[in-house]
Design an enzyme around this catalytic site. Structure first.
Site, PDB file in Angstrom:
ATOM      1  N   LYS A 266     -50.135  -4.478-114.882  1.00 45.81           N
ATOM      2  CA  LYS A 266     -51.721  -4.741-115.688  1.00 45.81           C
ATOM      3  C   LYS A 266     -51.606  -4.124-116.977  1.00 45.81           C
ATOM      4  O   LYS A 266     -51.664  -2.874-117.089  1.00 45.81           O
ATOM      5  CB  LYS A 266     -52.789  -4.653-114.878  1.00 45.81           C
ATOM      6  CG  LYS A 266     -54.089  -4.676-115.532  1.00 45.81           C
ATOM      7  CD  LYS A 266     -55.277  -4.225-114.672  1.00 45.81           C
ATOM      8  CE  LYS A 266     -56.678  -3.975-115.224  1.00 45.81           C
ATOM      9  NZ  LYS A 266     -57.685  -3.518-114.525  1.00 45.81           N
ATOM     10  N   ASP A 271     -60.639  -1.762-121.681  1.00 46.44           N
ATOM     11  CA  ASP A 271     -61.710  -2.564-120.986  1.00 46.44           C
ATOM     12  C   ASP A 271     -63.023  -2.228-120.898  1.00 46.44           C
ATOM     13  O   ASP A 271     -63.342  -1.212-120.470  1.00 46.44           O
ATOM     14  CB  ASP A 271     -61.144  -2.494-119.338  1.00 46.44           C
ATOM     15  CG  ASP A 271     -62.097  -3.211-118.409  1.00 46.44           C
ATOM     16  OD1 ASP A 271     -62.541  -4.303-118.825  1.00 46.44           O
ATOM     17  OD2 ASP A 271     -62.188  -3.020-117.085  1.00 46.44           O
ATOM     18  N   LYS A 278     -69.397  -2.406-119.009  1.00 46.96           N
ATOM     19  CA  LYS A 278     -69.621  -1.329-118.147  1.00 46.96           C
ATOM     20  C   LYS A 278     -70.594  -0.254-118.692  1.00 46.96           C
ATOM     21  O   LYS A 278     -70.911  -0.507-119.883  1.00 46.96           O
ATOM     22  CB  LYS A 278     -68.307  -0.441-118.194  1.00 46.96           C
ATOM     23  CG  LYS A 278     -66.923  -1.216-117.508  1.00 46.96           C
ATOM     24  CD  LYS A 278     -65.571  -0.449-117.786  1.00 46.96           C
ATOM     25  CE  LYS A 278     -64.431  -1.094-117.153  1.00 46.96           C
ATOM     26  NZ  LYS A 278     -64.654  -1.087-115.658  1.00 46.96           N
ATOM     27  N   ASP A 289     -56.751   1.857-118.568  1.00 43.95           N
ATOM     28  CA  ASP A 289     -56.730   0.386-117.799  1.00 43.95           C
ATOM     29  C   ASP A 289     -55.102  -0.225-118.031  1.00 43.95           C
ATOM     30  O   ASP A 289     -55.139  -1.585-117.541  1.00 43.95           O
ATOM     31  CB  ASP A 289     -57.817  -0.369-118.115  1.00 43.95           C
ATOM     32  CG  ASP A 289     -58.016  -1.434-116.882  1.00 43.95           C
ATOM     33  OD1 ASP A 289     -58.000  -1.192-115.809  1.00 43.95           O
ATOM     34  OD2 ASP A 289     -58.877  -2.423-116.936  1.00 43.95           O
ATOM     35  N   ASP A 348     -65.800  -8.523-115.643  1.00 46.51           N
ATOM     36  CA  ASP A 348     -65.183  -6.850-115.245  1.00 46.51           C
ATOM     37  C   ASP A 348     -63.923  -6.810-114.288  1.00 46.51           C
ATOM     38  O   ASP A 348     -63.506  -5.801-113.877  1.00 46.51           O
ATOM     39  CB  ASP A 348     -66.244  -5.755-114.995  1.00 46.51           C
ATOM     40  CG  ASP A 348     -65.648  -4.253-115.194  1.00 46.51           C
ATOM     41  OD1 ASP A 348     -64.595  -4.310-116.126  1.00 46.51           O
ATOM     42  OD2 ASP A 348     -66.401  -3.348-114.738  1.00 46.51           O
ATOM     43  N   GLU A 350     -61.454  -8.265-114.380  1.00 46.01           N
ATOM     44  CA  GLU A 350     -60.515  -9.094-115.247  1.00 46.01           C
ATOM     45  C   GLU A 350     -58.913  -8.684-114.874  1.00 46.01           C
ATOM     46  O   GLU A 350     -58.125  -9.793-115.518  1.00 46.01           O
ATOM     47  CB  GLU A 350     -60.894  -8.587-116.791  1.00 46.01           C
ATOM     48  CG  GLU A 350     -60.011  -7.381-117.292  1.00 46.01           C
ATOM     49  CD  GLU A 350     -60.350  -6.085-116.346  1.00 46.01           C
ATOM     50  OE1 GLU A 350     -59.546  -5.291-116.523  1.00 46.01           O
ATOM     51  OE2 GLU A 350     -61.583  -6.051-116.002  1.00 46.01           O
ATOM     52  N   ARG A 352     -57.418  -9.102-112.249  1.00 48.34           N
ATOM     53  CA  ARG A 352     -56.766  -9.893-111.173  1.00 48.34           C
ATOM     54  C   ARG A 352     -56.532 -11.298-112.041  1.00 48.34           C
ATOM     55  O   ARG A 352     -55.727 -12.096-111.656  1.00 48.34           O
ATOM     56  CB  ARG A 352     -57.671 -10.103-109.890  1.00 48.34           C
ATOM     57  CG  ARG A 352     -59.056 -10.681-110.279  1.00 48.34           C
ATOM     58  CD  ARG A 352     -60.052 -10.280-109.185  1.00 48.34           C
ATOM     59  NE  ARG A 352     -60.430  -8.789-109.259  1.00 48.34           N
ATOM     60  CZ  ARG A 352     -61.095  -8.280-108.385  1.00 48.34           C
ATOM     61  NH1 ARG A 352     -61.729  -8.927-107.342  1.00 48.34           N
ATOM     62  NH2 ARG A 352     -61.378  -7.206-108.263  1.00 48.34           N
TER      63      ARG A 352
END
Length: 498
Positions: A266, A271, A278, A289, A348, A350, A352
């Site tokens: 990933k 993010d 967030k 991230d 959020d 995201e 996956r």
């Protein structure tokens, strides 16, 4: 730092160096090598006087001991038992290198590698002591106008008891150096800020690695990603001005037609959470991230440097998750590369969304196994804290075997994971009235539900998911750990050995 192996014969006192590191026990006994240095009785006297307790990690510096060629002798506590506990050995090495950071010694001999460690062999001692030195040397101050003083130690020799041991130790030293280089690459990529490490930067890093280490690479840009119909990945990328990159690194160290192991990382280089934004507190840490992507880069560098006889593909889906007029809205529906439609209930969640298309792409390699690595869920931190990564696989013979391999690699490397369930009953929490699958489930078991989402895109091969949200970085002091490069490297080494 330059590393070497040094055979330390019974004439221990004749070893010439700026500093020699040796152990002491809490019971005031001395390991054989330390006792050989103590012809004048100064070390025994320091123990008796309480100048050093012998507790694991305690240290005492002595200078110019009678009959000792080394300028300094750094005593390090090894704990209560004469057969040293694993954690005590690691603490001792970490403390030794920390003490050396405050000395003027440019070279040193580490004789801690001579002591026996419970259930661990010489190779493990050599690799652990070497990786601890890499950790001590690493500084994340790449962008400071005036960088901190460099680590003073330039040469480190690791002690062994005989020439026969030296041959084996050199092999493990080479493996540890390659691993240390990979871990520190992963740390550097994660520690650099999001305005430096963009998807484009990661693509260029892959090209440079491929050139330097002689493996194949493809870096796909937006039009190529669109042609692959990666609608789920692009649903995240669309909110940012930074263009996405889909990176495929191919190392062909095995036989020509041998099925590869595929690592999928990933790569969310920053993010914000997107429209489901967030909280502001600690959002700076969301540069981490892309820790899964960083670990793929680090592992690829490591295994190529090692020359492992194995075929490995490293895939990184890289983009930012930003709020804008183009950003995905909660409730939007997209078609993934697999053809499955996904309802985005929370922007959020995201990771996956980009991983599912990368996992579908992995099918084309007819892989022996696929492991995805992601800073995926805060729920995994709640479940396992910051010491252990979460491991998720299906529950059948093939996947149980893969899980056992990964867990064993974690135990050997010290980069540990713990298996979590992916039972079919959890799939009931992933239902949408409007699409094939939502990207969020009903409340509870958040890390498991995320894994269940990914599982739906992996049914054509053997697969495992590592959630490293709790282990990829530390918040105090802030900094990347480079995990799970150690675990992944050991897993691939085990596969090569088979």
């Amino acid at each position: 730092m330059d590393f070497s192996i040094k055979t330390l014969d019974p004439k221990a006192a004749s070893a010439k160096t700026a500093c020699i590191i040796c152990g002491v026990f809490e019971n005031r006994k001395l390991p054989a090598f330390t006792a050989a240095l103590d012809a004048g009785g100064h070390i025994a006297a320091a123990l008796k006087a309480g100048d050093i307790s012998g507790k694991a990690g305690s240290t005492l510096l002595l200078r110019k001991l009678d009959g000792v060629a080394a300028e300094r002798v750094l005593l390090v506590g090894l704990g209560a038992d004469e057969e040293v506990a694993e954690r005590d050995f690691l603490n001792a090495n970490e403390s030794a290198y920390k003490a050396l950071a405050n000395l003027g010694a440019a070279d040193a001999i580490n004789a801690l590698t001579l002591v026996d460690v419970k259930k661990r062999d010489l190779g493990w001692r050599i690799e652990s002591a070497t990786l601890a030195a890499f950790n001590a040397e690493y500084k994340p101050d790449f962008l400071k106008s005036k960088r901190e003083d460099a680590y003073p130690l330039k040469k480190l020799a690791l002690g062994v008891a005989s020439a026969k041991e030296a041959t084996l130790a050199k092999q493990h030293l080479a493996a540890a150096i390659a691993t240390g280089n990979g871990v520190n690459l992963a740390r550097e990529l994660a520690d650099l800020p999001g305005n430096v490490v963009t998807p484009t930067y990661l693509g260029n890093t892959a090209k440079k690695l491929a050139k330097d280490f002689k493996f194949d690479v493809e870096v796909l840009e937006r039009k190529q990603i669109e042609a692959l119909k990666m609608g789920s990945f692009l649903s995240v990328a669309n909110g940012s001005d930074e263009p996405p990159r889909f990176i495929v690194m191919k190392y062909n160290g095995g036989k020509a037609k041998e099925a590869p192991v595929v690592l999928v990382g990933k790569g969310i280089t920053f993010d914000t959470g997107g429209i489901s934004i967030k909280p502001a507190a600690n959002m700076d840490e969301m540069k981490y991230d892309m820790g899964g992507a960083a670990s793929v880069f680090g592992t690829m560098r490591t295994i190529v440097e090692m020359g492992l006889k194995l075929n490995v593909v490293g895939i990184v889906a890289a983009c930012e998750n930003m709020p804008s007029g183009r950003a995905t809205k909660p409730g939007d529906i997209f078609t993934s590369m697999s053809g499955q439609t996904v309802e985005v209930l929370n922007t959020d969640a995201e990771g996956r969304l980009i991983l599912c298309d990368a996992l579908t792409y992995a099918e084309r390699f007819n892989p022996a196994a696929v492991i995805d690595i992601a800073t995926l869920t805060g729920a995994c931190v709640v479940a396992l804290g910051h010491h252990t990564s979460g491991l998720f696989t299906r529950h059948d013979e093939a996947h149980d075997a893969l899980a056992d391999e990964i867990l064993a690699a974690g135990r050997q490397s010290g980069d540990v994971a713990w298996r979590m369930p992916v039972f079919d009953i959890y799939q009931d929490q992933l239902k949408s009235n409007f699409a094939d699958i939502p990207n969020m489930g009903t409340p509870g078991a958040g890390s498991i539900i995320a894994a269940c989402f990914l599982e739906r895109f992996t049914r054509k091969y053997t697969w495992a998911h590592l959630d490293i949200a709790g282990t990829a970085w530390r918040s105090s002091p802030k900094g990347a750990t480079g995990r799970p490069v150690g675990l992944l490297t050991q897993f691939l080494r085990q596969r090569t050995a088979k």
